[in-house]
Design a protein around this motif. Structure first.
Motif, PDB file in Angstrom:
ATOM      1  N   THR A  36       7.616   2.492  22.108  1.00 28.01           N
ATOM      2  CA  THR A  36       6.214   2.609  21.672  1.00 28.01           C
ATOM      3  C   THR A  36       6.063   3.686  20.607  1.00 28.01           C
ATOM      4  N   ALA A  37       6.723   4.825  20.798  1.00 27.38           N
ATOM      5  CA  ALA A  37       6.653   5.894  19.808  1.00 27.38           C
ATOM      6  C   ALA A  37       7.286   5.470  18.491  1.00 27.38           C
ATOM      7  N   ALA A  38       8.418   4.730  18.583  1.00 29.55           N
ATOM      8  CA  ALA A  38       9.087   4.280  17.353  1.00 29.55           C
ATOM      9  C   ALA A  38       8.231   3.282  16.597  1.00 29.55           C
ATOM     10  N   LEU A  39       7.633   2.323  17.286  1.00 34.00           N
ATOM     11  CA  LEU A  39       6.781   1.342  16.624  1.00 34.00           C
ATOM     12  C   LEU A  39       5.571   2.011  15.980  1.00 34.00           C
ATOM     13  N   ALA A  40       4.974   2.994  16.694  1.00 32.87           N
ATOM     14  CA  ALA A  40       3.820   3.681  16.120  1.00 32.87           C
ATOM     15  C   ALA A  40       4.207   4.448  14.865  1.00 32.87           C
ATOM     16  N   ALA A  41       5.373   5.098  14.908  1.00 36.87           N
ATOM     17  CA  ALA A  41       5.823   5.832  13.729  1.00 36.87           C
ATOM     18  C   ALA A  41       6.137   4.880  12.586  1.00 36.87           C
ATOM     19  N   GLY A  42       6.802   3.749  12.883  1.00 33.31           N
ATOM     20  CA  GLY A  42       7.111   2.787  11.828  1.00 33.31           C
ATOM     21  C   GLY A  42       5.858   2.198  11.198  1.00 33.31           C
ATOM     22  N   ALA A  43       4.874   1.869  12.022  1.00 29.62           N
ATOM     23  CA  ALA A  43       3.635   1.314  11.487  1.00 29.62           C
ATOM     24  C   ALA A  43       2.928   2.327  10.595  1.00 29.62           C
ATOM     25  N   GLY A  44       2.962   3.579  11.003  1.00 35.18           N
ATOM     26  CA  GLY A  44       2.337   4.601  10.179  1.00 35.18           C
ATOM     27  C   GLY A  44       3.025   4.773   8.852  1.00 35.18           C
ATOM     28  N   VAL A  45       4.353   4.734   8.849  1.00 34.12           N
ATOM     29  CA  VAL A  45       5.100   4.884   7.599  1.00 34.12           C
ATOM     30  C   VAL A  45       4.800   3.711   6.665  1.00 34.12           C
ATOM     31  N   ILE A  46       4.808   2.482   7.178  1.00 32.32           N
ATOM     32  CA  ILE A  46       4.534   1.315   6.339  1.00 32.32           C
ATOM     33  C   ILE A  46       3.122   1.390   5.759  1.00 32.32           C
ATOM     34  N   ALA A  47       2.145   1.744   6.573  1.00 31.41           N
ATOM     35  CA  ALA A  47       0.771   1.828   6.079  1.00 31.41           C
ATOM     36  C   ALA A  47       0.640   2.893   4.995  1.00 31.41           C
ATOM     37  N   SER A  48       1.326   4.016   5.169  1.00 31.37           N
ATOM     38  CA  SER A  48       1.232   5.078   4.159  1.00 31.37           C
ATOM     39  C   SER A  48       1.907   4.669   2.859  1.00 31.37           C
ATOM     40  N   LEU A  49       3.009   3.921   2.937  1.00 33.41           N
ATOM     41  CA  LEU A  49       3.675   3.443   1.723  1.00 33.41           C
ATOM     42  C   LEU A  49       2.810   2.429   0.982  1.00 33.41           C
ATOM     43  N   VAL A  50       2.136   1.561   1.708  1.00 31.15           N
ATOM     44  CA  VAL A  50       1.238   0.603   1.053  1.00 31.15           C
ATOM     45  C   VAL A  50       0.117   1.354   0.323  1.00 31.15           C
ATOM     46  N   TYR A  51      -0.414   2.377   0.976  1.00 25.19           N
ATOM     47  CA  TYR A  51      -1.469   3.172   0.341  1.00 25.19           C
ATOM     48  C   TYR A  51      -0.949   3.845  -0.923  1.00 25.19           C
ATOM     49  N   ALA A  52       0.310   4.351  -0.891  1.00 24.81           N
ATOM     50  CA  ALA A  52       0.883   5.021  -2.056  1.00 24.81           C
ATOM     51  C   ALA A  52       1.129   4.033  -3.196  1.00 24.81           C
ATOM     52  N   TRP A  53       1.594   2.814  -2.875  1.00 24.88           N
ATOM     53  CA  TRP A  53       1.866   1.819  -3.928  1.00 24.88           C
ATOM     54  C   TRP A  53       0.578   1.438  -4.658  1.00 24.88           C
ATOM     55  N   ARG A  54      -0.496   1.340  -3.916  1.00 26.07           N
ATOM     56  CA  ARG A  54      -1.768   1.003  -4.549  1.00 26.07           C
ATOM     57  C   ARG A  54      -2.355   2.185  -5.335  1.00 26.07           C
ATOM     58  N   LYS A  55      -2.099   3.371  -4.886  1.00 24.20           N
ATOM     59  CA  LYS A  55      -2.737   4.543  -5.469  1.00 24.20           C
ATOM     60  C   LYS A  55      -1.969   5.095  -6.653  1.00 24.20           C
ATOM     61  N   PHE A  56      -0.619   4.985  -6.655  1.00 19.05           N
ATOM     62  CA  PHE A  56       0.177   5.683  -7.656  1.00 19.05           C
ATOM     63  C   PHE A  56       0.210   4.933  -8.976  1.00 19.05           C
ATOM     64  N   ARG A  57       0.049   5.657 -10.094  1.00 17.76           N
ATOM     65  CA  ARG A  57       0.202   5.172 -11.465  1.00 17.76           C
ATOM     66  C   ARG A  57       1.103   6.145 -12.193  1.00 17.76           C
ATOM     67  N   VAL A  58       2.141   5.545 -12.923  1.00 23.77           N
ATOM     68  CA  VAL A  58       3.098   6.393 -13.636  1.00 23.77           C
ATOM     69  C   VAL A  58       2.402   7.036 -14.825  1.00 23.77           C
ATOM     70  N   PRO A  59       2.400   8.360 -14.942  1.00 21.59           N
ATOM     71  CA  PRO A  59       1.765   9.013 -16.081  1.00 21.59           C
ATOM     72  C   PRO A  59       2.598   8.876 -17.352  1.00 21.59           C
ATOM     73  N   THR A  60       1.932   8.812 -18.545  1.00 25.68           N
ATOM     74  CA  THR A  60       2.601   8.687 -19.838  1.00 25.68           C
ATOM     75  C   THR A  60       2.255   9.889 -20.696  1.00 25.68           C
ATOM     76  N   ARG A  61       2.961   9.908 -21.920  1.00 25.34           N
ATOM     77  CA  ARG A  61       2.702  11.015 -22.840  1.00 25.34           C
ATOM     78  C   ARG A  61       1.283  10.931 -23.372  1.00 25.34           C
ATOM     79  N   SER A  62       0.783   9.704 -23.550  1.00 21.66           N
ATOM     80  CA  SER A  62      -0.606   9.563 -24.030  1.00 21.66           C
ATOM     81  C   SER A  62      -1.590  10.136 -23.010  1.00 21.66           C
ATOM     82  N   ASP A  63      -1.295   9.952 -21.684  1.00 20.67           N
ATOM     83  CA  ASP A  63      -2.165  10.529 -20.663  1.00 20.67           C
ATOM     84  C   ASP A  63      -2.166  12.041 -20.750  1.00 20.67           C
ATOM     85  N   ALA A  64      -0.991  12.608 -21.030  1.00 17.00           N
ATOM     86  CA  ALA A  64      -0.920  14.066 -21.136  1.00 17.00           C
ATOM     87  C   ALA A  64      -1.686  14.550 -22.347  1.00 17.00           C
ATOM     88  N   LEU A  65      -1.486  13.845 -23.567  1.00 18.08           N
ATOM     89  CA  LEU A  65      -2.231  14.250 -24.752  1.00 18.08           C
ATOM     90  C   LEU A  65      -3.731  14.102 -24.538  1.00 18.08           C
TER      91      LEU A  65
END
Length: 862
Positions: A62-91
């Protein structure tokens, strides 16, 4: 973005752009991946605490499944949220932080007017300015705050749990609670002490606990009843306890123990045997029983109240005590209604008073109780005193043989009723005789029953007694008839005096209300006349009662003595204060007069006209001098206040309620408040002078009065008794100091140095008190040496040692007795108000420093 129409130099943006780009990476990773590392940290903590305790497989899955589900949910949130920054963004971020957006302007092209030379020139100047601004570009700090996304700070909670896990355990091996049992802790303790011993004395002793591991001595004395606690560590059986202080004998077949709890009951030895040995010799100190002793004989107040002084002591303090009163039947005069055998009566048990504050190891108190209505009142009794300590030990018996105090009745019919009441409570067999006596008393009531209510009460008691005889006198009937006889007797005894006192109190209340409501002079005069008549009637009744009970009054010897002239002087003073508008002082004097009237013993004749000894005359003269010096000091202080508030009218500055008359307290500034001689008497019309006249001559008037007071002191010193004795010489030396201080005060007043004058006047009053104290001792020494004339001398001293209000003088030369001055709620309330007012004024920082110093000196004296 179109190609720039001029050459660009972006070298100044190289490092700011790189650093800003790194910040953008950190910012976007933080915003996108904070749920991921929060879940990872929590999973690691869960693994450390759950995995190390060998839980069931279901819990692990039960603890392993809960931890795995949490990790997967957090990775999905990161994939949707993250955008690779560029030099134009910095300028773009650098450009937005600079005024005029120079990066955008440098990369821009001219849209209109490119064919116009003037427009082209302006555009090139603009481009050059934007190019120059690029040199000031700086890296932009990233925004790493995620509080809006994580309002409960779950990331920090996970980080804290991870740090605690790493600090107190291991992710690869987590200790279980089983490691904290005897194996782990015992091995840890084995490195230090192998045993621990405490001795805790009983709480009532107030002694601290003893930790024998730190005690260096081996012989100890502890109170009996102390708790002995022993803890043995290590392998069971390696250490054993042997003790003889508790009287407990362990069976030989008993299993070895590691914890012991015993009570120290007797002397003995405590020994630790085994690999680590230790031994203590214990002396058990017994708790001594308390002791109680009766003081002087039982005394009785005029109202029948019993007073029995006693003293008690105990090594640790007395807890409580009782006084048991039992009838001494063998000493009773068995006559009249006491011939028959008495009915059983329970002993009277009273709780002894204990001190409210301080220790109870050794104290003295007085048992005060009114048992006037008890059947044994006036009969011989035995009073047994006993006290208990906290260990329930009782003191040795202490008995006092005395007559149970009760109220004395002087009115003949009242005395007869009380005697029949006693006989009825003694035994119901006296009912026939009591009925006959009561019928005889009430046969011809004219002239014997001044109170009709009392007569009717006795007749009703006779009727009920005869009815009860026919059907049997129950306990309730017996008590009811006894109460009726008591009520009738008190009506006969107190009726006349109580009526007069009630009229006096009513007149006093009406006068007080009139003063509060600002009544007219005519109404005040009428109420004063009514008060005078009520007081005269009360004094006549009091004198009559005093003649009837002269022996009783003499036995008390504590009542106040006051004459008609003295009472009239107080009434005149009250009227004068009211006419001057000093209502507060008039009310205080009226309250004092009423308190005296309730407790005084009227002295016939004028009094105060007998011959006085030289010492008594000198003492009275010094008392007047001290009183006058106090008045001068008060007036000088008022003038000092007014110097710092020159705009006040007639002394009405803050905290000083007037100077000459209406709103002042104490003596007026113009000298009318004291005995000032003829030259001050000519200035006694100061209340009618203008403010300028008052202010112009006040300091000179005070100086003259100070000089006159110094001359009077010189005259008194020439007639001072006790010359050649140590006390008399000390009195003369103190009065010399007082005279020198008066001279300094006079010079300061003439130089308008009021503050210095106040200090000198304070020194003069202190020296006067010392002189009066020494003179009093000298007079007492002369009286002891002249005991051959004790009768006449004591009679004169008894009267002359009282002030005009009949109060005893204090031993330090102060006017009046502290005991009498502090009796009564009004006097105590007034004292508290005055002290509170002095404290309040001394704490006001806006007052002059000189005034606050004077107020602090007053607080030091009182």
């Amino acid at each position: 973005m179109s190609k720039p129409d001029t050459e660009l130099d972006l070298s100044a943006l190289t490092w700011p752009t790189r650093l800003t780009l790194v910040g953008l990476w950190a910012e976007r990773i933080t915003h996108a991946f904070w749920p991921f590392w929060t879940v990872v940290f929590l999973s690691a903590v869960l693994l450390a605490f759950v995995g190390g305790g060998n839980p069931p497989a279901e819990v692990l899955w039960t603890a392993a499944l809960a931890a795995g589900a949490g990790v997967i949910a957090s990775l999905v949130y990161a994939w949707r949220k993250f955008r690779v920054p560029t030099r134009s963004d910095a300028l773009n971020r650098i450009d937005r932080t600079m005024a005029g957006r120079p990066v955008t302007a440098a990369l821009d092209t001219q849209a209109l007017g490119s064919g116009d030379a003037a427009s082209l020139a302006i555009w090139q100047v603009h481009k050059a300015r934007m190019q120059a601004r690029l040199a000031d570009a700086e890296a932009v700090s990233p925004d790493l705050r995620v509080s809006a996304q994580d309002p409960y700070a779950l990331r920090y909670v996970a980080l804290l749990l991870l740090v605690m896990t790493l600090g107190f355990g291991s992710l690869w091996r987590s200790a279980s609670l089983d490691d904290l049992t005897s194996g782990g802790l015992g091995q840890a303790v084995a490195g230090g002490p192998a045993w621990e011993i405490w001795i805790e004395p009983p709480a009532y002793t107030g002694k601290p606990s003893l930790y024998l591991n730190e005690v260096k001595v081996t012989e100890l004395t502890v109170p009996k009843g102390s708790d002995l606690t022993v803890r043995l560590y290590g392998q069971v059986g390696r250490l054993t306890l042997s003790e003889t202080v508790s009287g407990v004998i362990e069976a030989e077949s008993a299993e070895p123990k590691t914890a012991f709890s015993r009570i120290v009951k007797n002397d003995g030895i405590i020994r630790i045997e085994g690999e680590d040995t230790a031994e203590w010799i214990i002396t058990a100190q017994s708790d001594a029983p308390p002791v109680v002793e009766a003081g002087a004989e039982v005394s009785r107040q005029i109202n029948g109240e019993m007073e029995l002084p006693f003293s008690a002591s105990d090594d640790y303090g007395v807890e409580r005590g009782t006084a048991t009163i039992s009838l001494d039947l063998a000493s009773v005069d068995r006559r009249y209604g006491l011939v028959v055998e008495p009915e059983p009566q329970e002993d009277i048990v009273l709780d002894l008073p204990m001190p409210y504050s301080g220790g109870r190891e050794d104290f003295s108190e007085t048992l005060i109780e009114n048992l006037s209505e008890h059947p044994w009142a006036g009969l011989p009794v035995s009073i047994d005193l006993s006290v208990l300590d906290a260990s329930e030990q009782t003191s040795a018996p202490t008995s006092v043989e005395a007559e149970l105090p009760g109220r004395r009745f002087f009115q003949p019919i009242a005395k007869a009723l009380i005697e029949q009441r006693r006989d009825l409570l003694w035994s119901r067999e006296n009912a026939v005789r009591i009925s006959q006596v009561l019928r005889t008393i009430t046969y011809a009531p004219e002239g014997f029953f001044p109170s009709e209510v009392a007569y009717l009460t006795v007749r009703m008691a006779v009727t009920r007694l005869e009815l009860a005889r026919e059907f049997g006198i129950t306990d309730e009937k017996q008590t009811e008839i006894a109460d009726m006889l008591w009520q009738a007797a008190t009506l006969l005894e107190d009726g006349r005096l109580a009526d007069a006192l009630e009229r006096l109190q009513r007149a006093q209340e009406r006068l007080s209300d009139a003063m509060k409501d600002g009544a007219s002079d005519e109404e005040i005069a009428e109420l004063m006349q009514e008060l005078s008549e009520a007081m005269q009637q009360y004094m006549e009744q009091l004198a009559q009662e005093g003649q009837e009970g002269d022996q009783e009054q003499q036995a008390q010897g504590e009542s106040q003595e006051i004459t008609d002239d003295q009472l009239q002087q107080m009434l005149d003073e009250i009227q004068r204060l009211m006419e001057e508008g000093k209502m507060a002082e008039a009310q205080a004097l009226l309250d004092q007069l009423m308190e005296m009237m309730k407790n005084m013993q009227v002295a016939e004749g004028q009094g105060g006209e007998g011959q006085q000894s030289p010492g008594e005359q000198a003492m009275e003269g010094l008392q007047d001098t001290l009183r006058e010096q106090q008045g001068l000091s008060d007036e000088a202080f008022r003038d000092l206040q007014e110097q710092f508030n020159p705009d006040a009218q007639a002394g009405e500055n803050e905290g000083n309620e007037g100077r000459n008359g209406g709103q002042g307290r104490g003596q007026s500034h113009d000298g009318q408040g004291g005995q000032q001689g003829e030259q001050e008497g000519q200035q006694g019309e100061g209340n009618q002078q203008s403010e300028g006249q008052q202010g112009g001559g006040n300091e000179r008037s005070l100086a003259d009065r100070q000089q006159a007071l110094r001359d009077e002191l010189n005259r008194q010193q020439r007639n001072l008794p006790g010359q050649g004795t140590p006390e008399g010489d000390a009195a003369r030396e103190a009065l010399d100091r007082a005279g020198e201080a008066m001279n300094r005060a006079e010079e300061a007043l003439r130089d308008d140095q009021t503050a210095e004058a106040l200090g000198a006047q304070s020194d003069a009053m202190e020296a006067l008190r010392d002189g009066m104290r020494n003179l009093s001792e000298a007079i007492a020494q002369e009286q002891r040496e002249g005991q051959g004339q004790e009768g006449q001398n004591q009679g004169q001293a008894s009267r002359q040692n009282r002030d005009p209000l009949g109060r005893e003088q204090g031993s330090d030369g102060m006017i009046g007795s502290e005991d009498n001055m502090l009796q009564g709620e009004n006097a105590q309330r007034r004292s508290r108000e005055l002290l509170d007012e002095i404290r309040r004024r001394s704490g006001e920082q806006d007052r002059p420093e000189i005034e606050r110093d004077y107020l602090k000196r007053l607080l030091d004296q009182f």
